[in-house]
Write a protein that holds these residues in place. Structure first.
Motif, short mmCIF file in Angstrom:
data_model
loop_
_atom_site.label_atom_id
_atom_site.label_comp_id
_atom_site.label_asym_id
_atom_site.label_seq_id
_atom_site.Cartn_x
_atom_site.Cartn_y
_atom_site.Cartn_z
N VAL A 199 57.59 29.09 4.62
CA VAL A 199 56.39 29.75 5.33
C VAL A 199 56.91 30.84 5.65
N GLU A 200 55.64 31.89 6.23
CA GLU A 200 56.24 33.22 6.84
C GLU A 200 57.04 33.16 8.21
N VAL A 201 56.22 32.41 9.11
CA VAL A 201 56.51 32.28 10.29
C VAL A 201 56.70 30.82 10.80
N ILE A 202 57.64 30.23 11.47
CA ILE A 202 57.87 29.00 12.16
C ILE A 202 57.86 29.05 13.65
N VAL A 203 57.10 28.40 14.07
CA VAL A 203 56.98 28.42 15.71
C VAL A 203 57.31 27.12 15.95
N VAL A 204 58.37 26.88 16.91
CA VAL A 204 59.04 25.71 17.62
C VAL A 204 58.43 25.41 18.80
N ALA B 15 52.52 29.00 25.14
CA ALA B 15 53.37 30.13 24.61
C ALA B 15 53.30 30.04 22.93
N GLY B 16 53.91 28.75 22.43
CA GLY B 16 53.71 28.62 21.07
C GLY B 16 52.44 28.87 20.53
N LEU B 17 51.31 28.27 21.14
CA LEU B 17 50.04 28.25 20.52
C LEU B 17 49.54 29.64 20.69
N ALA B 18 49.80 30.41 21.49
CA ALA B 18 49.18 31.77 21.79
C ALA B 18 49.89 32.78 20.71
N CYS B 19 51.27 32.60 20.42
CA CYS B 19 51.74 33.13 19.60
C CYS B 19 51.28 32.82 18.03
N ALA B 20 51.12 31.38 17.84
CA ALA B 20 50.75 31.04 16.41
C ALA B 20 49.31 31.50 16.42
N LEU B 21 48.34 31.56 17.06
CA LEU B 21 46.87 32.04 17.15
C LEU B 21 47.03 33.70 16.93
N ASP B 22 47.91 34.39 17.56
CA ASP B 22 47.86 35.79 17.40
C ASP B 22 48.51 36.24 16.12
N LEU B 23 49.42 35.41 15.58
CA LEU B 23 50.07 35.86 14.25
C LEU B 23 49.03 35.32 13.10
N THR B 24 48.44 34.14 13.35
CA THR B 24 47.58 33.83 12.28
C THR B 24 46.26 34.93 12.43
N ALA B 25 45.85 35.50 13.32
CA ALA B 25 44.90 36.45 13.23
C ALA B 25 45.21 37.80 12.73
N ALA B 26 46.58 37.90 12.57
CA ALA B 26 47.07 39.13 11.96
C ALA B 26 47.42 38.94 10.52
N VAL C 73 51.65 30.75 9.42
CA VAL C 73 52.35 30.21 10.41
C VAL C 73 52.38 28.64 10.53
N LEU C 74 53.48 28.01 10.64
CA LEU C 74 53.65 26.63 11.10
C LEU C 74 54.14 26.41 12.19
N VAL C 75 53.43 25.46 13.16
CA VAL C 75 53.82 25.11 14.35
C VAL C 75 54.56 23.75 14.40
N LEU C 76 55.64 23.53 14.79
CA LEU C 76 56.41 22.38 14.91
C LEU C 76 56.31 21.93 16.46
N LEU D 228 43.80 26.57 15.49
CA LEU D 228 44.64 26.65 14.50
C LEU D 228 44.02 26.30 13.17
N PRO D 229 44.27 26.96 11.95
CA PRO D 229 43.89 26.53 10.60
C PRO D 229 44.40 25.17 10.29
N GLU D 230 43.67 24.37 9.63
CA GLU D 230 44.09 22.83 9.28
C GLU D 230 45.63 22.94 8.68
N GLY D 231 46.16 22.00 9.20
CA GLY D 231 47.54 21.99 8.68
C GLY D 231 48.70 22.75 9.21
N ARG D 232 48.26 23.71 10.04
CA ARG D 232 49.26 24.54 10.47
C ARG D 232 50.08 23.93 11.78
N LEU D 233 49.61 22.91 12.08
CA LEU D 233 50.47 22.23 13.43
C LEU D 233 50.82 20.87 13.10
N VAL D 234 52.11 20.86 13.10
CA VAL D 234 52.70 19.27 12.76
C VAL D 234 53.20 18.74 14.10
#
Length: 413
Positions: free
Chosen positions: A7-12, A17-28, A32-35, A216-222
């Motif tokens: 994936v392009e960006v992995i958020v651990v 903090a992680g959710l805000a980062c992932a949402l802003d990156l997705t909007a850009a 993104v994949l959040v683990l 978050l888009p479906e499948g972007r959070l595990v």
């Protein structure tokens, strides 16, 4: 996930903090994949259901004035329930009410003859709050820095009021009773309290991160996907799965971040224990925080008076918090009963949360915002990189998203 994924960006980490980062990156437009290692999102902002009672993982309040909160959260959907604007200061013999004079001036002034603050101190504290509320946050962030105790004394607050009233209250805010927290942090927190309302969501504090995660888009959070280590081009999960990413953002707690990013400096952690007890009858019919003037506990509150739905069958849910992670349940229950003026021996212990990393310490000098860049392609965010608050966590996540996007685009700023 497959055994190897790119994936392009992995958020651990799927805390604020992680959710805000992932949402802003997705909007850009970033992939993104959040683990998340746990079974649900939220980090420290989690709510459990135990025997029908809704228990936040440690006593928390939700402040509506934070800019990042107002930008990102649908406050109406949270069904917020407010606390009384002020608190009761109790010592086991009597309770004295300290109300916010900016919200309930008639009641606050009517209590002056027997109030916990002398008239001069009440005026000084009130003026301090109004000034902090009126000034832009940027001005407060650049103000001369000292400890909270020195700032209060320099403002003209008497030692009696500092030690007898503000120290017990602020101990529950900063999780330290030495008032060594940076004066800049104090003024920002004081500002937020005056400008906003202190509430709890109807479904518990966990409703806040769940609302963010739902965008978050479906499948972007595990969930249940703990990261074992970072590699040169991604991460390895505890089950051996390998994920590759152009950028990795570590948005975990402090200890986990230091483990995943060797060499990362993190602040000292403030610890707290919160006990939950069930009482057949509410010891106080008001949604107000009770502060221990002697600091044997930090504070106690009948949560079912704040959010009636958090307790089933008309029973009362009492939360009592104590500094440190080694607190004794019986002592805390006994002291809570003394503060309410009731016999608490029959209260049933329901759960306790011993939180070693409840808050990052913030002594002066305190950098209020730090870059999230750690190494090429490696970033770290969380309230330990900003202010010890939900605002700080969200703002740090937003900064990480900006810095990741700039670096991926080759326009570092």
């Amino acid at each position: 996930m497959s055994r190897q994924t790119a994936v392009e960006v992995i958020v651990v980490g799927a805390g604020p903090a992680g959710l805000a980062c992932a949402l802003d990156l997705t909007a850009a437009g970033r992939e993104v994949l959040v683990l998340e290692a746990s079974d649900d999102v939220g980090g420290r902002m989690r709510t459990d259901v135990v025997e029908g009672f809704r228990l936040d993982r440690g006593f928390q309040v939700f402040n509506t004035s934070y800019p990042q909160v107002r930008r990102r959260v649908d406050l109406g959907a949270l069904r917020l329930r407010p606390f009384t604007p002020g608190f009761l200061l109790a010592d086991g013999r009597r309770s004295r009410r300290l109300l916010d004079p900016t919200r309930r001036p008639a009641q606050a002034l009517g209590l002056l003859p027997d109030g916990p603050l002398p008239l001069r101190d009440l005026a000084t504290v009130g003026l301090l709050g109004l000034c902090d509320a009126a000034l832009p946050a940027a001005v407060l962030k650049r103000a001369p820095e000292t400890t909270t105790e020195r700032a209060l004394r320099r403002a003209g607050v008497s030692r009696r009021t500092v030690d007898g009233v503000l120290r017990p209250f602020l101990a529950g805010v900063f999780l330290e009773d030495g008032l060594e927290t940076s004066s800049r942090m104090f003024h920002l927190v004081w500002r937020s309290m005056v400008r906003g309302s202190l509430c709890l969501p109807g479904e518990g504090i966990g409703a806040v991160p769940r609302q963010l995660a739902a965008r978050l888009p479906e499948g972007r959070l595990v969930c249940r996907a703990p990261v074992e280590r970072l590699t040169a081009d991604g991460v390895v999960l505890a089950d051996g799965a390998v994920l590759r990413g152009r950028a990795v953002v570590v948005a975990t707690g402090m200890a986990a971040a230091a483990r995943l990013l060797p060499g990362l400096e993190v602040p000292t952690a403030r610890a707290v224990t919160t006990f939950y007890h069930v009482a057949s009858v509410s010891p106080l019919r008001e949604p107000v925080l009770v502060v221990d003037a002697q600091r044997r506990v930090l504070n106690t509150v009948v949560l079912s008076e704040v959010v009636p739905g958090c307790a089933p069958d008309g029973r009362a849910l009492v939360s009592t918090s104590v500094l440190g992670a080694e607190a004794d349940e019986r002592a805390a229950r006994r002291r809570a009963g003394e503060l309410y003026g009731v016999d608490s021996s029959a209260w049933r212990p329901l759960a306790d949360y011993r939180i070693a990393e409840a808050l990052p310490a913030g002594p002066a000098p305190l950098p209020l915002s730090r870059s999230t860049r750690f190494a090429p392609g490696r970033y770290v965010c969380g309230d330990h990189r900003a202010t010890a608050s939900v605002q700080g966590a969200l703002a740090s996540g937003a900064r990480a998203a900006r810095e990741v996007s700039a670096d991926l685009a080759g326009t570092r700023r």
